[in-house]
Design a protein around this motif. Structure first.
Motif, PDB file in Angstrom:
ATOM      1  N   ARG A 275       0.833  -1.199   0.000  1.00 45.44           N
ATOM      2  CA  ARG A 275       0.000   0.000   0.000  1.00 45.44           C
ATOM      3  C   ARG A 275       0.873   1.257   0.000  1.00 45.44           C
ATOM      4  O   ARG A 275       1.892   1.298   0.686  1.00 45.44           O
ATOM      5  CB  ARG A 275      -0.841   0.087   1.294  1.00 45.44           C
ATOM      6  CG  ARG A 275      -1.530  -1.194   1.720  1.00 45.44           C
ATOM      7  CD  ARG A 275      -2.868  -1.294   1.040  1.00 45.44           C
ATOM      8  NE  ARG A 275      -3.812  -2.118   1.770  1.00 45.44           N
ATOM      9  CZ  ARG A 275      -4.056  -3.403   1.535  1.00 45.44           C
ATOM     10  NH1 ARG A 275      -3.356  -4.068   0.630  1.00 45.44           N
ATOM     11  NH2 ARG A 275      -4.981  -4.048   2.212  1.00 45.44           N
TER      12      ARG A 275
ATOM     13  N   TYR B 173      -3.411  -6.526  11.560  1.00 49.91           N
ATOM     14  CA  TYR B 173      -3.918  -5.762  12.713  1.00 49.91           C
ATOM     15  C   TYR B 173      -5.427  -5.527  12.653  1.00 49.91           C
ATOM     16  O   TYR B 173      -5.966  -4.683  13.358  1.00 49.91           O
ATOM     17  CB  TYR B 173      -3.174  -4.429  12.851  1.00 49.91           C
ATOM     18  CG  TYR B 173      -3.070  -3.566  11.603  1.00 49.91           C
ATOM     19  CD1 TYR B 173      -4.176  -2.927  11.057  1.00 49.91           C
ATOM     20  CD2 TYR B 173      -1.835  -3.352  10.992  1.00 49.91           C
ATOM     21  CE1 TYR B 173      -4.062  -2.123   9.933  1.00 49.91           C
ATOM     22  CE2 TYR B 173      -1.709  -2.551   9.859  1.00 49.91           C
ATOM     23  CZ  TYR B 173      -2.828  -1.936   9.334  1.00 49.91           C
ATOM     24  OH  TYR B 173      -2.710  -1.137   8.214  1.00 49.91           O
TER      25      TYR B 173
ATOM     26  N   ASN C 164       4.814  -4.372   9.127  1.00 48.64           N
ATOM     27  CA  ASN C 164       3.419  -4.095   8.792  1.00 48.64           C
ATOM     28  C   ASN C 164       2.670  -5.403   9.068  1.00 48.64           C
ATOM     29  O   ASN C 164       2.465  -6.211   8.174  1.00 48.64           O
ATOM     30  CB  ASN C 164       3.277  -3.680   7.329  1.00 48.64           C
ATOM     31  CG  ASN C 164       1.820  -3.490   6.933  1.00 48.64           C
ATOM     32  OD1 ASN C 164       0.946  -3.414   7.794  1.00 48.64           O
ATOM     33  ND2 ASN C 164       1.551  -3.440   5.638  1.00 48.64           N
ATOM     34  N   PRO C 165       2.291  -5.633  10.319  1.00 47.27           N
ATOM     35  CA  PRO C 165       1.713  -6.929  10.706  1.00 47.27           C
ATOM     36  C   PRO C 165       0.213  -6.966  10.413  1.00 47.27           C
ATOM     37  O   PRO C 165      -0.378  -5.942  10.062  1.00 47.27           O
ATOM     38  CB  PRO C 165       1.952  -6.937  12.213  1.00 47.27           C
ATOM     39  CG  PRO C 165       1.771  -5.506  12.604  1.00 47.27           C
ATOM     40  CD  PRO C 165       2.308  -4.686  11.455  1.00 47.27           C
TER      41      PRO C 165
ATOM     42  N   HIS D 256     -15.032  -4.170   7.049  1.00 43.54           N
ATOM     43  CA  HIS D 256     -14.226  -3.740   5.907  1.00 43.54           C
ATOM     44  C   HIS D 256     -13.532  -4.932   5.228  1.00 43.54           C
ATOM     45  O   HIS D 256     -13.174  -4.879   4.052  1.00 43.54           O
ATOM     46  CB  HIS D 256     -13.325  -2.581   6.396  1.00 43.54           C
ATOM     47  CG  HIS D 256     -11.921  -2.528   5.918  1.00 43.54           C
ATOM     48  ND1 HIS D 256     -10.838  -2.759   6.727  1.00 43.54           N
ATOM     49  CD2 HIS D 256     -11.417  -2.241   4.704  1.00 43.54           C
ATOM     50  CE1 HIS D 256      -9.734  -2.628   6.032  1.00 43.54           C
ATOM     51  NE2 HIS D 256     -10.040  -2.312   4.816  1.00 43.54           N
TER      52      HIS D 256
END
Ligand code: GLN
Length: 285
Positions: free
Chosen positions: A97, A195, A192-193, A202
């Motif tokens: 991202r 989460y 960036n785990p 979503h």
């Protein structure tokens, strides 16, 4: 039937918009069509009158149909750009991202040692590790993931970018966060785990529906992996080493508490380029 390039892109954009899975129908259409033509995006503007042949039309229709079914453009193209590196991606990894690029920006401004040792935990496609290795050739960057599938995607990217001279080889480790790694060994632990809370609505919308759940969802309302990483990094970071973890836009306060409770210093939270809370930074005492 022959069709002009500009007309084809318009038709594809209309079809993608009508399917209502994309909020970037025109861009998606351009990327899919130009992928089939193997041309840069500028070709659309320099040759709008180009006539598409029947094979190309069939290939475009196939991709557009899959996009209308919701499959993310990055998986259809098999690639995604991150920090100006073109990375191979498929359903085994999270699509990198642009929000995560804010972390790279931040790290490049840190005053890390010349030959800093860095680990990217849950590397997925290798995005964070590769961006750092490409910018800082002297850093010793390693990357880890628990998923064998992700490691094989990352390995492909490491090999390709190392062969192009974009970065050095990055050792890839299979592991459960930092559990098997040496104490006091890193100047920077970045992750960036997953989460997202498993119940988060979503997860049923847009591209994330096609991404690996193991890269998105964490137990304990989304906080389990972040807790494990901040605890384990406390032991594996050198004194004065940096911890950086990405998180969701609504997790700032809870994550600040988690990291502070571990005894880190200078716990600070940062926004991404959309001015949304996105990552926490802290220093090991
Ligand atoms: N930021 C991503 C999303 O909300 C999730 C990435 C992650 O879980 N690490 O779609």
């Amino acid at each position: 039937m022959s069709m002009r390039l500009d007309q084809l892109v318009r038709n594809c954009a209309d079809a993608i918009a009508a399917a209502q899975h994309s909020d970037s129908a025109r861009l998606d259409a351009e990327l899919l069509v130009l992928h089939v033509l193997e041309k840069p995006r500028s070709f659309l503007y320099s040759h709008p009158e180009f006539i598409i042949n029947a094979d190309q039309l069939a290939a475009v229709n196939h991709l557009v149909q899959r996009r209308c079914d919701g499959i993310p453009v990055a998986y259809l193209l098999g690639q995604k750009e991150f920090w100006s590196l073109m990375l191979k991606v498929d359903e085994r990894v999270l699509i990198p991202r642009p929000e995560t690029e804010a972390i790279i920006d931040y790290i490049l401004q840190l005053n890390l040692p010349e030959q800093a040792s860095v680990i990217d935990l849950g590397t997925g496609s290798g995005a964070i590790a590769l961006a750092l290795a490409s910018e800082k050739p002297n850093y010793f960057v390693v990357a880890s993931d628990y998923s064998e599938g992700a490691l094989s995607v990352a390995k492909n990217n490491v090999q390709q970018l190392a062969a192009n001279g974009a970065c050095h080889e990055i050792p890839l480790l299979r592991g459960d966060w930092l559990s098997a790694l040496a104490k006091n060994s890193f100047d920077l632990v970045v992750s960036n785990p997953p989460y997202i809370d498993a119940q988060d609505p979503h997860l049923q919308q847009g591209d994330v529906r096609f991404e690996p759940l193991s890269a998105l969802v964490s137990k304990d309302s989304g906080y389990d992996d972040i807790k494990l990483i901040s605890r384990q990094a406390k032991a594996c970071l050198k004194s004065g080493g940096h911890l950086i973890i990405e998180h969701g836009y609504d997790q700032r306060e809870a994550i600040t508490k988690i990291v502070e409770a571990e005894g880190y210093l200078n716990v600070l939270d940062h926004d991404d380029l959309n001015a949304m809370p996105r990552f926490i930074t802290a220093i090991n005492s």
